[in-house]
Design a protein around this motif. Structure first.
Motif, PDB file in Angstrom:
ATOM      1  N   PRO A 190       0.776  -1.236   0.000  1.00 34.22           N
ATOM      2  CA  PRO A 190       0.000   0.000   0.000  1.00 34.22           C
ATOM      3  C   PRO A 190       0.806   1.284   0.000  1.00 34.22           C
ATOM      4  CG  PRO A 190       0.083  -0.918   2.203  1.00 34.22           C
ATOM      5  CD  PRO A 190       0.784  -1.906   1.305  1.00 34.22           C
ATOM      6  N   GLY A 191       2.105   1.219   0.304  1.00 30.84           N
ATOM      7  CA  GLY A 191       2.881   2.443   0.366  1.00 30.84           C
ATOM      8  C   GLY A 191       2.731   3.131   1.719  1.00 30.84           C
ATOM      9  N   ALA A 192       3.467   4.232   1.906  1.00 26.80           N
ATOM     10  CA  ALA A 192       3.506   4.902   3.199  1.00 26.80           C
ATOM     11  C   ALA A 192       2.452   5.990   3.348  1.00 26.80           C
ATOM     12  CB  ALA A 192       4.893   5.499   3.428  1.00 26.80           C
ATOM     13  N   ALA A 193       1.951   6.524   2.241  1.00 20.14           N
ATOM     14  CA  ALA A 193       0.970   7.606   2.307  1.00 20.14           C
ATOM     15  C   ALA A 193      -0.451   7.042   2.371  1.00 20.14           C
ATOM     16  CB  ALA A 193       1.118   8.519   1.104  1.00 20.14           C
ATOM     17  N   GLU A 194      -1.310   7.722   3.097  1.00 23.93           N
ATOM     18  CA  GLU A 194      -2.678   7.226   3.284  1.00 23.93           C
ATOM     19  C   GLU A 194      -3.489   7.226   1.996  1.00 23.93           C
ATOM     20  OE1 GLU A 194      -4.488   7.475   7.543  1.00 23.93           O
ATOM     21  OE2 GLU A 194      -3.925   9.502   6.930  1.00 23.93           O
ATOM     22  N   ASP A 195      -3.282   8.200   1.121  1.00 24.09           N
ATOM     23  CA  ASP A 195      -4.027   8.182  -0.128  1.00 24.09           C
ATOM     24  C   ASP A 195      -3.594   7.005  -1.000  1.00 24.09           C
ATOM     25  OD1 ASP A 195      -1.530   9.312  -0.534  1.00 24.09           O
ATOM     26  OD2 ASP A 195      -2.222  10.750  -2.048  1.00 24.09           O
ATOM     27  N   LYS A 196      -2.313   6.635  -0.942  1.00 27.40           N
ATOM     28  CA  LYS A 196      -1.845   5.475  -1.692  1.00 27.40           C
ATOM     29  C   LYS A 196      -2.407   4.190  -1.090  1.00 27.40           C
ATOM     30  CE  LYS A 196       0.676   7.951  -4.442  1.00 27.40           C
ATOM     31  NZ  LYS A 196       0.236   8.168  -5.851  1.00 27.40           N
ATOM     32  N   LEU A 197      -2.429   4.126   0.234  1.00 30.60           N
ATOM     33  CA  LEU A 197      -3.006   2.968   0.912  1.00 30.60           C
ATOM     34  C   LEU A 197      -4.472   2.797   0.513  1.00 30.60           C
ATOM     35  CD1 LEU A 197      -2.623   1.805   4.549  1.00 30.60           C
ATOM     36  CD2 LEU A 197      -4.912   2.344   3.726  1.00 30.60           C
ATOM     37  N   TYR A 198      -5.216   3.893   0.554  1.00 31.25           N
ATOM     38  CA  TYR A 198      -6.636   3.856   0.197  1.00 31.25           C
ATOM     39  C   TYR A 198      -6.827   3.412  -1.246  1.00 31.25           C
ATOM     40  CZ  TYR A 198     -11.438   5.513  -0.568  1.00 31.25           C
ATOM     41  OH  TYR A 198     -12.773   5.589  -0.891  1.00 31.25           O
ATOM     42  N   LEU A 253      -7.822  13.291  -4.243  1.00 28.64           N
ATOM     43  CA  LEU A 253      -8.180  12.363  -3.164  1.00 28.64           C
ATOM     44  C   LEU A 253      -7.617  12.795  -1.820  1.00 28.64           C
ATOM     45  CD1 LEU A 253      -9.424   9.681  -2.242  1.00 28.64           C
ATOM     46  CD2 LEU A 253      -7.284   8.556  -2.889  1.00 28.64           C
ATOM     47  N   SER A 254      -6.369  13.268  -1.814  1.00 25.93           N
ATOM     48  CA  SER A 254      -5.740  13.651  -0.549  1.00 25.93           C
ATOM     49  C   SER A 254      -6.491  14.773   0.159  1.00 25.93           C
ATOM     50  CB  SER A 254      -4.289  14.073  -0.783  1.00 25.93           C
ATOM     51  OG  SER A 254      -4.224  15.192  -1.649  1.00 25.93           O
ATOM     52  N   GLU A 255      -7.273  15.548  -0.600  1.00 32.69           N
ATOM     53  CA  GLU A 255      -8.031  16.657  -0.016  1.00 32.69           C
ATOM     54  C   GLU A 255      -9.439  16.235   0.382  1.00 32.69           C
ATOM     55  OE1 GLU A 255      -8.041  19.533  -3.074  1.00 32.69           O
ATOM     56  OE2 GLU A 255      -5.865  19.838  -3.083  1.00 32.69           O
ATOM     57  N   ARG A 256      -9.851  15.014  -0.022  1.00 34.57           N
ATOM     58  CA  ARG A 256     -11.235  14.598   0.198  1.00 34.57           C
ATOM     59  C   ARG A 256     -11.373  13.401   1.157  1.00 34.57           C
ATOM     60  NH1 ARG A 256     -13.356  12.239  -3.606  1.00 34.57           N
ATOM     61  NH2 ARG A 256     -11.564  11.857  -4.976  1.00 34.57           N
ATOM     62  N   LEU A 257     -10.274  12.970   1.737  1.00 31.89           N
ATOM     63  CA  LEU A 257     -10.291  11.754   2.544  1.00 31.89           C
ATOM     64  C   LEU A 257     -10.254  12.079   4.033  1.00 31.89           C
ATOM     65  CD1 LEU A 257     -10.324   8.784   1.592  1.00 31.89           C
ATOM     66  CD2 LEU A 257      -7.866   8.718   1.987  1.00 31.89           C
ATOM     67  N   ILE A 258     -11.150  11.464   4.782  1.00 31.16           N
ATOM     68  CA  ILE A 258     -11.107  11.582   6.233  1.00 31.16           C
ATOM     69  C   ILE A 258     -10.954  10.186   6.835  1.00 31.16           C
ATOM     70  CG2 ILE A 258     -12.504  13.676   6.289  1.00 31.16           C
ATOM     71  CD1 ILE A 258     -14.852  11.983   7.222  1.00 31.16           C
ATOM     72  N   VAL A 281     -14.925  17.525   3.901  1.00 31.80           N
ATOM     73  CA  VAL A 281     -14.013  17.180   4.988  1.00 31.80           C
ATOM     74  C   VAL A 281     -14.101  18.228   6.087  1.00 31.80           C
ATOM     75  CG1 VAL A 281     -11.592  16.863   5.616  1.00 31.80           C
ATOM     76  CG2 VAL A 281     -12.455  15.949   3.452  1.00 31.80           C
ATOM     77  N   ALA A 282     -14.044  19.502   5.676  1.00 28.94           N
ATOM     78  CA  ALA A 282     -14.125  20.585   6.655  1.00 28.94           C
ATOM     79  C   ALA A 282     -15.468  20.573   7.379  1.00 28.94           C
ATOM     80  CB  ALA A 282     -13.900  21.927   5.953  1.00 28.94           C
ATOM     81  N   GLN A 283     -16.543  20.266   6.653  1.00 29.57           N
ATOM     82  CA  GLN A 283     -17.861  20.235   7.279  1.00 29.57           C
ATOM     83  C   GLN A 283     -17.947  19.172   8.358  1.00 29.57           C
ATOM     84  OE1 GLN A 283     -19.869  20.357   3.134  1.00 29.57           O
ATOM     85  NE2 GLN A 283     -21.480  21.012   4.549  1.00 29.57           N
ATOM     86  N   VAL A 284     -17.406  18.001   8.062  1.00 30.70           N
ATOM     87  CA  VAL A 284     -17.451  16.910   9.049  1.00 30.70           C
ATOM     88  C   VAL A 284     -16.591  17.248  10.258  1.00 30.70           C
ATOM     89  CG1 VAL A 284     -16.848  14.502   9.482  1.00 30.70           C
ATOM     90  CG2 VAL A 284     -17.958  15.137   7.342  1.00 30.70           C
ATOM     91  N   MET A 321      -6.900  13.286   6.128  1.00 27.04           N
ATOM     92  CA  MET A 321      -5.836  12.399   5.686  1.00 27.04           C
ATOM     93  C   MET A 321      -4.473  13.008   5.974  1.00 27.04           C
ATOM     94  SD  MET A 321      -4.392  11.469   2.012  1.00 27.04           S
ATOM     95  CE  MET A 321      -3.197  12.733   2.426  1.00 27.04           C
ATOM     96  N   ASN A 322      -3.496  12.160   6.313  1.00 26.53           N
ATOM     97  CA  ASN A 322      -2.123  12.593   6.504  1.00 26.53           C
ATOM     98  C   ASN A 322      -1.256  12.043   5.377  1.00 26.53           C
ATOM     99  OD1 ASN A 322      -3.323  12.729   9.366  1.00 26.53           O
ATOM    100  ND2 ASN A 322      -1.376  13.798   9.563  1.00 26.53           N
ATOM    101  N   ASN A 323      -0.145  12.762   5.116  1.00 26.25           N
ATOM    102  CA  ASN A 323       0.719  12.365   4.006  1.00 26.25           C
ATOM    103  C   ASN A 323       1.437  11.047   4.249  1.00 26.25           C
ATOM    104  OD1 ASN A 323       0.102  14.577   2.420  1.00 26.25           O
ATOM    105  ND2 ASN A 323       1.674  15.864   3.371  1.00 26.25           N
ATOM    106  N   ARG A 324       1.714  10.735   5.516  1.00 28.39           N
ATOM    107  CA  ARG A 324       2.427   9.499   5.811  1.00 28.39           C
ATOM    108  C   ARG A 324       1.746   8.770   6.959  1.00 28.39           C
ATOM    109  NH1 ARG A 324       7.084   8.272   3.565  1.00 28.39           N
ATOM    110  NH2 ARG A 324       7.590   6.825   5.223  1.00 28.39           N
TER     111      ARG A 324
END
Length: 280
Positions: A169-177, A194-199, A244-247, A271-274
């Motif tokens: 999956p890699g180290a970044a959460e968007d890659k894992l997802y 995706l990185s801006e839309r993931l919680i 994301v901000a709304q939630v 979401m975090n980068n790593r």
């Protein structure tokens, strides 16, 4: 002398009937891949995710991708798998029962096999898991340890399979997802944002009723397009980054967890980068 017999759930007698019939698919639908058939321990029911109620739909067919694999039945399989499996040092686990996905059981499994929690990905809705190793030697050590336990206990509660594809999956959460959604045979919309839309919602337990409850609450705040359930967290892909901000702004963890029985929520974050131990 006691003979070692690996007692695991058998693979389907007619594996081609365990997969969905491509003729039943609608136009542009993607049929899940299973070049090596359906692995032993793949026991239904499974669940498909969707952005609308009921959010989770049960199925007796594995509507997810099954990477090429070799089921471990004995020590000889290590050498048999080495040419392909050593490239990826990844194993797939099947045959888990429902309670296996709860935190205490997951912790017990990780402790017994001396694994790191960030090297093990459990997919409860697919009733399988993936274990990623840093080297082929550590992967082989896991297999040997597993076979020793089978020898001493006379059976195994799960099946182990060498993976012949790169599903790391890699180290970044968007890659894992993205990787896990591909394995789930699920679509990721607008991957560039995706990185801006993931919680990520950290949870204490995973139950179908709780997942449905959580998604109902989130949907009332802002629309989402899909989600991914792991053993200790739920990734939710919001339709827009503003969601994301709304939630995050509209409801703190405390207020959200009090609604409709969602008390199992531990943490809500973007979401975090790593990936890091401090995230969960």
């Amino acid at each position: 002398m006691k003979l070692l017999q690996l007692l695991v759930c058998a693979a389907p007698i007619l594996p081609e009937q365990a997969l969905p019939d491509p003729r039943d698919a609608v136009a542009d639908a993607r049929i899940p891949k299973a070049n090596c058939g359906v692995p032993a321990g793949t026991v239904p029911p499974f669940w498909i995710t969707m952005p609308n109620p009921p959010y989770i739909f049960p199925t007796y067919s594995p509507w997810f991708d099954i990477p090429d694999f070799l089921t471990v039945k004995g020590v000889d399989d290590i050498e048999k798998a080495r040419p392909q499996a050593s490239k990826f040092s990844t194993v797939m686990l099947t045959g888990f029962c429902d309670k296996s996905w709860q935190p205490d059981e997951v912790h017990k499994f990780i402790t017994q096999y001396d694994l790191h929690r960030f090297n093990v990905i459990f997919l409860p809705l697919q009733r399988r898991a993936f274990v990623y190793f840093k080297s082929w030697d550590s992967c082989c050590s896991f297999i040997q340890n597993h076979l020793k336990r089978v020898f001493s206990e006379g059976s195994s509660s799960f099946c182990v399979h060498f993976v012949f594809e790169d599903v790391r999956p890699g180290a970044a959460e968007d890659k894992l997802y993205t990787t896990l959604m591909r394995l789930s045979n699920a679509h990721v919309s607008k991957p560039e944002s995706l990185s801006e839309r993931l919680i990520c919602v950290g949870v204490s337990e995973v139950w179908l009723s709780f997942i449905t409850c959580l998604l109902e609450v989130v949907q009332c705040i802002a629309p989402f397009v899909n989600f991914l359930v792991l053993s200790d967290r739920v990734y939710i892909e919001m339709r827009e980054s503003s969601g994301v901000a709304q939630v995050l702004e509209s409801h703190s963890r405390q207020s959200l967890s009090k609604r409709r029985g969602c008390w199992r929520i531990l943490k809500i974050r973007p979401m975090n980068n790593r990936l890091s131990p401090s995230l969960l």
